[in-house]
Design a protein around this motif. Structure first.
Motif, mmCIF file in Angstrom:
data_model
loop_
_atom_site.group_PDB
_atom_site.id
_atom_site.type_symbol
_atom_site.label_atom_id
_atom_site.label_comp_id
_atom_site.label_asym_id
_atom_site.label_seq_id
_atom_site.Cartn_x
_atom_site.Cartn_y
_atom_site.Cartn_z
ATOM 1 N N UNK A 74 0.830 -1.201 0.000
ATOM 2 C CA UNK A 74 0.000 0.000 0.000
ATOM 3 C C UNK A 74 0.869 1.258 0.000
ATOM 4 N N UNK A 75 0.436 2.269 -0.738
ATOM 5 C CA UNK A 75 1.077 3.583 -0.855
ATOM 6 C C UNK A 75 2.320 3.602 -1.735
ATOM 7 N N UNK A 76 2.655 2.473 -2.375
ATOM 8 C CA UNK A 76 3.763 2.457 -3.331
ATOM 9 C C UNK A 76 3.310 3.209 -4.589
ATOM 10 N N UNK A 77 4.196 4.033 -5.136
ATOM 11 C CA UNK A 77 3.905 4.795 -6.349
ATOM 12 C C UNK A 77 4.448 4.033 -7.557
ATOM 13 N N UNK A 78 3.607 3.916 -8.591
ATOM 14 C CA UNK A 78 3.989 3.228 -9.822
ATOM 15 C C UNK A 78 3.710 4.133 -11.015
ATOM 16 N N UNK A 79 4.372 3.851 -12.111
ATOM 17 C CA UNK A 79 4.055 4.501 -13.375
ATOM 18 C C UNK A 79 3.036 3.649 -14.106
ATOM 19 N N UNK A 132 -0.908 -1.950 -17.003
ATOM 20 C CA UNK A 132 0.501 -2.300 -17.098
ATOM 21 C C UNK A 132 1.245 -1.206 -16.351
ATOM 22 N N UNK A 133 1.988 -1.583 -15.309
ATOM 23 C CA UNK A 133 2.680 -0.594 -14.485
ATOM 24 C C UNK A 133 4.192 -0.819 -14.535
ATOM 25 N N UNK A 134 4.900 0.261 -14.251
ATOM 26 C CA UNK A 134 6.355 0.186 -14.144
ATOM 27 C C UNK A 134 6.725 0.506 -12.698
ATOM 28 N N UNK A 135 7.567 -0.362 -12.128
ATOM 29 C CA UNK A 135 8.014 -0.179 -10.753
ATOM 30 C C UNK A 135 9.478 -0.617 -10.676
ATOM 31 N N UNK A 136 10.328 0.265 -10.224
ATOM 32 C CA UNK A 136 11.766 -0.027 -10.115
ATOM 33 C C UNK A 136 12.347 -0.596 -11.409
ATOM 34 N N UNK A 137 11.932 -0.042 -12.531
ATOM 35 C CA UNK A 137 12.488 -0.445 -13.818
ATOM 36 C C UNK A 137 11.907 -1.709 -14.411
ATOM 37 N N UNK A 138 10.911 -2.306 -13.752
ATOM 38 C CA UNK A 138 10.286 -3.530 -14.266
ATOM 39 C C UNK A 138 8.805 -3.296 -14.513
ATOM 40 N N UNK A 139 8.226 -4.135 -15.369
ATOM 41 C CA UNK A 139 6.833 -4.005 -15.765
ATOM 42 C C UNK A 139 6.017 -5.220 -15.336
ATOM 43 N N UNK A 140 4.746 -4.975 -15.034
ATOM 44 C CA UNK A 140 3.832 -6.049 -14.704
ATOM 45 C C UNK A 140 2.400 -5.527 -14.713
ATOM 46 N N UNK A 141 1.460 -6.442 -14.622
ATOM 47 C CA UNK A 141 0.034 -6.124 -14.699
ATOM 48 C C UNK A 141 -0.609 -6.194 -13.318
ATOM 49 N N UNK A 142 -1.420 -5.173 -12.992
ATOM 50 C CA UNK A 142 -2.142 -5.120 -11.716
ATOM 51 C C UNK A 142 -3.601 -4.783 -11.973
ATOM 52 N N UNK A 143 -4.476 -5.193 -11.040
ATOM 53 C CA UNK A 143 -5.882 -4.813 -11.156
ATOM 54 C C UNK A 143 -6.011 -3.295 -11.053
ATOM 55 N N UNK A 144 -6.659 -2.706 -12.037
ATOM 56 C CA UNK A 144 -6.767 -1.250 -12.121
ATOM 57 C C UNK A 144 -7.518 -0.639 -10.941
ATOM 58 N N UNK A 145 -8.450 -1.388 -10.368
ATOM 59 C CA UNK A 145 -9.269 -0.850 -9.271
ATOM 60 C C UNK A 145 -8.452 -0.569 -8.008
ATOM 61 N N UNK A 146 -7.211 -1.074 -7.940
ATOM 62 C CA UNK A 146 -6.358 -0.852 -6.766
ATOM 63 C C UNK A 146 -5.256 0.172 -7.019
ATOM 64 N N UNK A 147 -5.399 0.951 -8.092
ATOM 65 C CA UNK A 147 -4.452 2.022 -8.389
ATOM 66 C C UNK A 147 -5.220 3.333 -8.441
ATOM 67 N N UNK A 148 -4.772 4.307 -7.657
ATOM 68 C CA UNK A 148 -5.414 5.626 -7.620
ATOM 69 C C UNK A 148 -4.502 6.633 -8.320
ATOM 70 N N UNK A 149 -5.061 7.402 -9.227
ATOM 71 C CA UNK A 149 -4.328 8.440 -9.956
ATOM 72 C C UNK A 149 -3.829 9.513 -8.981
#
Length: 105
Positions: free
Chosen positions: A72-77, A87-104
């Motif tokens: 929780x509270x981690x910032x992603x691109x 599709x998010x970028x975190x620490x130079x890596x990419x992966x897929x997360x449920x969109x409902x758990x990401x707040x702009x």
């Protein structure tokens, strides 16, 4: 014999759809230039779940990425949306997360 030369920017290659998968580009720190637009960060988001699984494809049965879960509270691109997944970028890596758990942010 003399062969005509072409610049690489003149060359176009095509690959059949069945040979391309989202798994192939997940978790890469330096994606292929052909998929750069998919990997370009469009905006920043913050994780709202206590723990958020990060997957290699945009579905709940896909394997988890090596950097999963995100806390929780981690910032992603945020780079791309496919159905209910970002599709998010975190620490130079990419992966897929449920969109409902990401707040702009």
């Amino acid at each position: 014999h003399s062969f005509p030369t072409r610049r690489s920017s003149d060359l176009r290659l095509y690959v059949q759809k069945q040979y391309i998968s989202k798994t192939a580009i997940s978790e890469l720190s330096n994606p292929d230039p052909i998929v750069d637009e998919l990997h370009r960060i469009k905006w920043k988001g913050v994780v709202t779940a206590d723990l958020l699984n990060v997957r290699t494809q945009p579905n709940e049965t896909a394997p988890k990425c090596s950097f999963s879960p995100l806390r929780k509270d981690v910032v992603v691109g945020v780079c791309h949306k496919d159905g209910n997944y970002f599709l998010v970028k975190y620490n130079g890596k990419y992966g897929w997360v449920l969109a409902s758990y990401i707040k702009h942010i």
